[in-house]
Design a protein around this motif. Structure first.
Motif, short mmCIF file in Angstrom:
data_model
loop_
_atom_site.label_atom_id
_atom_site.label_comp_id
_atom_site.label_asym_id
_atom_site.label_seq_id
_atom_site.Cartn_x
_atom_site.Cartn_y
_atom_site.Cartn_z
N GLY A 47 7.56 -2.48 5.20
CA GLY A 47 7.02 -2.73 6.27
C GLY A 47 6.93 -4.15 6.55
O GLY A 47 7.78 -4.95 5.91
N GLU A 48 6.20 -4.62 7.66
CA GLU A 48 6.30 -6.14 7.77
C GLU A 48 5.62 -7.06 6.73
O GLU A 48 6.60 -7.78 6.13
N ASN A 49 4.58 -6.53 6.07
CA ASN A 49 4.09 -7.28 4.86
C ASN A 49 5.04 -7.41 3.69
O ASN A 49 5.38 -8.46 2.99
N GLU A 50 5.65 -6.26 3.44
CA GLU A 50 6.99 -6.13 2.46
C GLU A 50 7.97 -7.09 2.75
O GLU A 50 8.71 -7.55 1.89
N ASP A 51 8.66 -6.97 3.95
CA ASP A 51 9.52 -7.89 4.47
C ASP A 51 9.15 -9.45 4.34
O ASP A 51 10.04 -10.05 3.94
N LEU A 52 8.05 -9.67 4.62
CA LEU A 52 7.53 -11.08 4.47
C LEU A 52 7.55 -11.62 3.07
O LEU A 52 7.91 -12.58 2.69
N GLN A 53 6.92 -10.60 2.05
CA GLN A 53 7.08 -11.15 0.59
C GLN A 53 7.93 -10.41 -0.18
O GLN A 53 8.05 -10.94 -1.43
N GLY A 54 8.86 -9.82 0.39
CA GLY A 54 9.97 -9.38 -0.63
C GLY A 54 9.53 -8.29 -1.59
O GLY A 54 10.35 -8.23 -2.80
N GLU A 55 8.62 -7.51 -1.52
CA GLU A 55 8.09 -6.65 -2.49
C GLU A 55 7.50 -5.41 -1.93
O GLU A 55 6.76 -5.55 -0.87
N PRO A 56 7.94 -3.90 -2.36
CA PRO A 56 7.47 -2.97 -2.15
C PRO A 56 5.87 -2.73 -2.10
O PRO A 56 5.35 -3.09 -3.17
N PHE A 57 5.30 -2.09 -0.92
CA PHE A 57 4.10 -1.58 -1.04
C PHE A 57 2.94 -2.68 -1.46
O PHE A 57 2.16 -2.53 -2.50
N VAL A 58 2.83 -4.00 -0.39
CA VAL A 58 2.12 -4.82 -0.53
C VAL A 58 0.94 -5.00 0.47
O VAL A 58 -0.24 -5.76 0.32
N GLY A 59 1.11 -4.23 1.57
CA GLY A 59 0.04 -4.22 2.58
C GLY A 59 -1.10 -3.26 2.21
O GLY A 59 -1.25 -2.77 0.86
N LYS A 60 -1.58 -2.67 3.06
CA LYS A 60 -2.80 -1.99 2.82
C LYS A 60 -2.61 -0.48 2.42
O LYS A 60 -3.14 -0.02 1.33
N ALA A 61 -1.22 -0.16 2.72
CA ALA A 61 -0.95 1.06 2.03
C ALA A 61 -0.54 0.91 0.40
O ALA A 61 -0.96 1.63 -0.24
#
Length: 190
Positions: A47-61
């Motif tokens: 998702g957006e947060n993952e795309d920005l940080q380059g790591e999976p599942f880093v947002g609210k999910a």
């Protein structure tokens, strides 16, 4: 594609341009965790947060996923590996198209060959349909283990879907408890 180690695989993946998603990505989201893990989690795509940080599942999910993992003694930093079907974010977080999945799934296959997990947990419909069965129904088959080759697969709700529909959280928790029981049954050290 045959890669001898994770660094070689990751370096090749970071320059991938196999589908149109490469044109709009900020980062390739390769995966994270223990590269020798017996348990692997696979989502559909960043998702957006993952795309920005380059790591999976880093947002609210991802925060919700971490809570479920903690309940059963798992951690992305210690004893699991997390990846996705596609490594680049689909625009507006839409579902990855089948052509995009097909163009990218070989990266996941290579990761799986190097990790050699005993269990793969598919997070959500897209991952379960790609890895378990194209007619997999998360609402009916979540928490069931299906053996393919030497790997046990289980599909469960995607954490983002649980945020949208919290009524499914108890079922997801039950799935994670089933996973914990299967880990014990197989004598997998975590």
């Amino acid at each position: 594609m045959k890669y001898e180690n994770f660094d070689e695989l990751k370096n090749a993946c970071l320059t991938c341009n196999n589908c149109k998603l490469c044109a709009t990505r900020t980062n390739v989201v390769f995966g994270v965790g223990n590269e020798n893990a017996d348990i692997m989690f696979v989502g559909e795509g960043p998702g957006e947060n993952e795309d920005l940080q380059g790591e999976p599942f880093v947002g609210k999910a991802g925060q919700l996923l971490d809570k479920y993992l903690e309940v059963i003694g798992l951690s992305r930093k210690k004893n699991i590996y997390i990846a996705n079907i596609v490594k680049c974010r689909p625009p507006s977080n839409r579902d990855p198209e089948s052509t995009e999945q097909d163009a990218c799934v070989e990266w996941l296959r290579c990761q799986t060959r190097l990790i050699k997990p005993k269990i793969i947990v598919c997070l959500g419909r897209i991952a379960a349909q790609k890895l378990i069965s194209e007619d997999f129904k998360v609402t009916r088959q979540h928490g069931e283990f299906i053996k393919k080759g030497n790997i046990l697969f289980m599909g469960t709700y995607h954490p983002a879907a649980l945020l949208r529909n919290p009524d499914n959280k108890p079922d997801a928790l039950s799935d994670f408890q089933n996973l914990r029981d299967k880990i014990k049954e197989l004598n997998i050290e975590i």
